[in-house]
Motif scaffolding. Sequence first.
Motif, PDB file in Angstrom:
ATOM      1  N   UNK A 128       0.910  -1.239  -0.054  1.00 55.72           N
ATOM      2  CA  UNK A 128      -0.041   0.008   0.082  1.00 55.72           C
ATOM      3  C   UNK A 128       0.879   1.367  -0.060  1.00 55.72           C
ATOM      4  N   UNK A 129       0.469   2.413  -0.488  1.00 54.99           N
ATOM      5  CA  UNK A 129       1.111   3.717  -0.446  1.00 54.99           C
ATOM      6  C   UNK A 129       1.693   3.888   0.979  1.00 54.99           C
ATOM      7  N   UNK A 130       2.825   4.282   1.084  1.00 58.23           N
ATOM      8  CA  UNK A 130       3.511   4.360   2.337  1.00 58.23           C
ATOM      9  C   UNK A 130       3.329   3.247   3.141  1.00 58.23           C
ATOM     10  N   UNK A 131       3.085   2.176   2.854  1.00 61.24           N
ATOM     11  CA  UNK A 131       2.767   1.114   3.836  1.00 61.24           C
ATOM     12  C   UNK A 131       1.729   1.626   4.851  1.00 61.24           C
ATOM     13  N   UNK A 132       0.683   2.500   4.565  1.00 62.75           N
ATOM     14  CA  UNK A 132      -0.209   2.727   5.231  1.00 62.75           C
ATOM     15  C   UNK A 132      -1.622   2.025   5.534  1.00 62.75           C
ATOM     16  N   UNK A 133      -1.680   1.030   4.589  1.00 63.80           N
ATOM     17  CA  UNK A 133      -2.748   0.276   4.777  1.00 63.80           C
ATOM     18  C   UNK A 133      -4.082   0.898   4.145  1.00 63.80           C
ATOM     19  N   UNK A 134      -3.947   1.895   3.414  1.00 62.10           N
ATOM     20  CA  UNK A 134      -5.337   2.320   2.943  1.00 62.10           C
ATOM     21  C   UNK A 134      -5.513   2.506   1.450  1.00 62.10           C
ATOM     22  N   UNK A 135      -4.437   2.568   0.592  1.00 68.48           N
ATOM     23  CA  UNK A 135      -4.629   2.370  -0.689  1.00 68.48           C
ATOM     24  C   UNK A 135      -3.465   1.645  -1.494  1.00 68.48           C
ATOM     25  N   UNK A 136      -4.100   1.049  -2.431  1.00 65.12           N
ATOM     26  CA  UNK A 136      -2.965  -0.070  -2.826  1.00 65.12           C
ATOM     27  C   UNK A 136      -1.865   1.050  -3.460  1.00 65.12           C
ATOM     28  N   UNK A 137      -0.508   0.481  -3.578  1.00 63.52           N
ATOM     29  CA  UNK A 137       0.335   1.163  -4.228  1.00 63.52           C
ATOM     30  C   UNK A 137       0.557   0.701  -5.654  1.00 63.52           C
ATOM     31  N   UNK A 138       1.612   1.240  -6.522  1.00 63.44           N
ATOM     32  CA  UNK A 138       1.514   1.088  -8.095  1.00 63.44           C
ATOM     33  C   UNK A 138       2.022  -0.532  -8.316  1.00 63.44           C
ATOM     34  N   UNK A 139       1.249  -1.366  -7.846  1.00 60.96           N
ATOM     35  CA  UNK A 139       1.858  -2.932  -7.819  1.00 60.96           C
ATOM     36  C   UNK A 139       2.279  -3.206  -9.273  1.00 60.96           C
ATOM     37  N   UNK A 140       1.449  -2.928 -10.188  1.00 60.61           N
ATOM     38  CA  UNK A 140       1.997  -3.420 -11.807  1.00 60.61           C
ATOM     39  C   UNK A 140       3.274  -2.692 -12.178  1.00 60.61           C
ATOM     40  N   UNK A 141       3.238  -1.264 -11.873  1.00 59.88           N
ATOM     41  CA  UNK A 141       4.398  -0.601 -12.367  1.00 59.88           C
ATOM     42  C   UNK A 141       5.641  -1.216 -11.695  1.00 59.88           C
ATOM     43  N   UNK A 142       5.545  -1.374 -10.355  1.00 60.99           N
ATOM     44  CA  UNK A 142       6.626  -1.993  -9.540  1.00 60.99           C
ATOM     45  C   UNK A 142       6.879  -3.323 -10.148  1.00 60.99           C
ATOM     46  N   UNK A 143       6.107  -4.309 -10.547  1.00 60.19           N
ATOM     47  CA  UNK A 143       6.490  -5.470 -10.802  1.00 60.19           C
ATOM     48  C   UNK A 143       7.247  -5.299 -12.047  1.00 60.19           C
ATOM     49  N   UNK A 144       6.739  -4.391 -13.114  1.00 55.65           N
ATOM     50  CA  UNK A 144       7.590  -4.161 -14.389  1.00 55.65           C
ATOM     51  C   UNK A 144       8.859  -3.599 -14.086  1.00 55.65           C
ATOM     52  N   UNK A 145       9.300  -2.813 -12.999  1.00 55.06           N
ATOM     53  CA  UNK A 145      10.445  -2.390 -12.854  1.00 55.06           C
ATOM     54  C   UNK A 145      11.403  -3.285 -11.991  1.00 55.06           C
ATOM     55  N   UNK A 146      10.941  -4.831 -11.612  1.00 58.84           N
ATOM     56  CA  UNK A 146      11.607  -5.556 -10.992  1.00 58.84           C
ATOM     57  C   UNK A 146      11.229  -6.122  -9.679  1.00 58.84           C
ATOM     58  N   UNK A 147      10.106  -5.413  -8.959  1.00 59.33           N
ATOM     59  CA  UNK A 147       9.571  -6.041  -7.606  1.00 59.33           C
ATOM     60  C   UNK A 147       9.162  -7.627  -7.876  1.00 59.33           C
ATOM     61  N   UNK A 148       9.557  -8.365  -6.655  1.00 68.97           N
ATOM     62  CA  UNK A 148       9.263  -9.658  -6.894  1.00 68.97           C
ATOM     63  C   UNK A 148       7.978 -10.054  -5.877  1.00 68.97           C
ATOM     64  N   UNK A 149       7.749  -9.047  -4.889  1.00 66.04           N
ATOM     65  CA  UNK A 149       6.498  -9.277  -4.220  1.00 66.04           C
ATOM     66  C   UNK A 149       6.269  -7.925  -3.444  1.00 66.04           C
ATOM     67  N   UNK A 150       5.060  -7.920  -2.802  1.00 67.27           N
ATOM     68  CA  UNK A 150       4.560  -6.944  -2.541  1.00 67.27           C
ATOM     69  C   UNK A 150       4.236  -7.124  -0.897  1.00 67.27           C
ATOM     70  N   UNK A 151       4.808  -6.141  -0.089  1.00 66.74           N
ATOM     71  CA  UNK A 151       4.577  -6.511   1.507  1.00 66.74           C
ATOM     72  C   UNK A 151       4.831  -5.270   2.177  1.00 66.74           C
ATOM     73  N   UNK A 152       3.866  -4.931   3.015  1.00 63.30           N
ATOM     74  CA  UNK A 152       4.244  -3.788   4.226  1.00 63.30           C
ATOM     75  C   UNK A 152       4.544  -4.513   5.318  1.00 63.30           C
ATOM     76  N   UNK A 153       6.080  -4.106   5.414  1.00 65.75           N
ATOM     77  CA  UNK A 153       6.904  -4.980   6.176  1.00 65.75           C
ATOM     78  C   UNK A 153       6.314  -4.774   7.734  1.00 65.75           C
ATOM     79  N   UNK A 154       6.021  -6.030   8.559  1.00 63.05           N
ATOM     80  CA  UNK A 154       5.520  -6.035   9.540  1.00 63.05           C
ATOM     81  C   UNK A 154       4.173  -5.035   9.882  1.00 63.05           C
ATOM     82  N   UNK A 155       3.715  -4.638   8.847  1.00 65.98           N
ATOM     83  CA  UNK A 155       2.287  -3.807   9.079  1.00 65.98           C
ATOM     84  C   UNK A 155       1.060  -4.728   8.622  1.00 65.98           C
ATOM     85  N   UNK A 156       0.247  -5.209   9.345  1.00 66.61           N
ATOM     86  CA  UNK A 156      -0.903  -6.000   8.864  1.00 66.61           C
ATOM     87  C   UNK A 156      -1.968  -5.005   8.115  1.00 66.61           C
ATOM     88  N   UNK A 157      -2.606  -5.716   7.155  1.00 65.34           N
ATOM     89  CA  UNK A 157      -3.657  -5.163   6.378  1.00 65.34           C
ATOM     90  C   UNK A 157      -4.826  -5.304   7.164  1.00 65.34           C
TER      91      UNK A 157
END
Length: 417
Positions: A128-157
Amino acid sequence: MNILIKSATIIDSKSDFHNLTQDLLIEKGIITKIANSIKNPGNYKEVTLDNLHISQGWFDSSVCFGEPGFEERETIKNGLKTAAASGFTAVAMNANTHPVIDSNSDITFVNSKSNNNIVTLLPVGALTVNSNGKDLAELYDMKNAGAVAFYDYKRPISNANLMKIALQYASNFDGLVCSFPLDESISGHGVMNEHISSTMLGLKGSPALAEELQIARDLFLLEYTGGKLHIPTISTLKSVALIREAKKKKLDVTCSVAIHNLYFTDSVLSDFSTLYKVSPPLRTQADIEALIDGLKDDTIDMVTCDHNPMDVEQKKVEFDHAAYGTIGLESAFGALQKMFTTKKTIELLTKGKSRFGVEFSSIAINNPINITLFNPDTTYTFSKQDMISKSKNAIFENETLKGKVYGIMANNKVSLN
């Protein structure tokens, strides 16, 4: 890179040379010959080390390096140096930086800082944007740039609908969604496992239920939506049971366990040392036994050191106010060797690669060299001298560990300690 490795015992169940002691000839980063004895064909560097063992390069699915923003804790450059010295040829780096890694440009920055390194760095983008748990981040764009997964580290949704949408959306491009297993409405301000120890110490407890409720919710959402889910660092008996049942249903779910959650129980907190303050918290012996059973039957897919450097100001405070986290790259091999056979330890350190898009490279002729070199039999006391990380918050400090890493060979490069 032209090297001749002498008398190495090969630990690689995918290799025809598994359990054999062989010489290996590496030319221009490719294994060109494996045999009982190989003569040096030229002025090649020879590697001869005491009780040398080699395996496929190790992988860790959860490390934190701080940069950008928290360079006082760790930098990408020194973090990768630490990984190499600890035997890891690939690591997945979490997004808990400042700013949070939540866009295409952030992923590009991380990749640029790790280009041409002997260790392959795999960036994990925030869910999520700023790992704030409110709005999804740019998942597809990050995947294209090389992100292997999506995770708000230690922050539950906490928003179940947001997790539902994330799983549905990411399934369109085979994205891996990670969900930290914690229901904060149950855990409250708990700082350790809710158990006899927390009552005796007078510390607020976080019950196992807080982890298990979140896992149950996420598994229901996965069953409803499809998609790919990874649950990092589970820690309780019932969590193992829930994921075991989900796998029987053929849900596309994987999970990991932190090495320290296999090693320590909550009883070590008796002196209130903040080195033992981690998330999820250390649990009971019954939980440890269930986690080990989960590793044995493949319910738990991988281990992680959950490497999270914290500067001294974050740890040298009262237990209630101390930051969660421990460094773990340097101690990972030695700690696992105390609990498992060398064969099982290597299996655990090389699992999880395919889930995070890391190519397997078995020890075979014509394959690129991607190996870890180690001595499985050395016993030593882990101390600050063994810590390469900038931060020294090591949960395994003063523990007697077994096995020393000599270094790695990968990406046509060599790094020996």
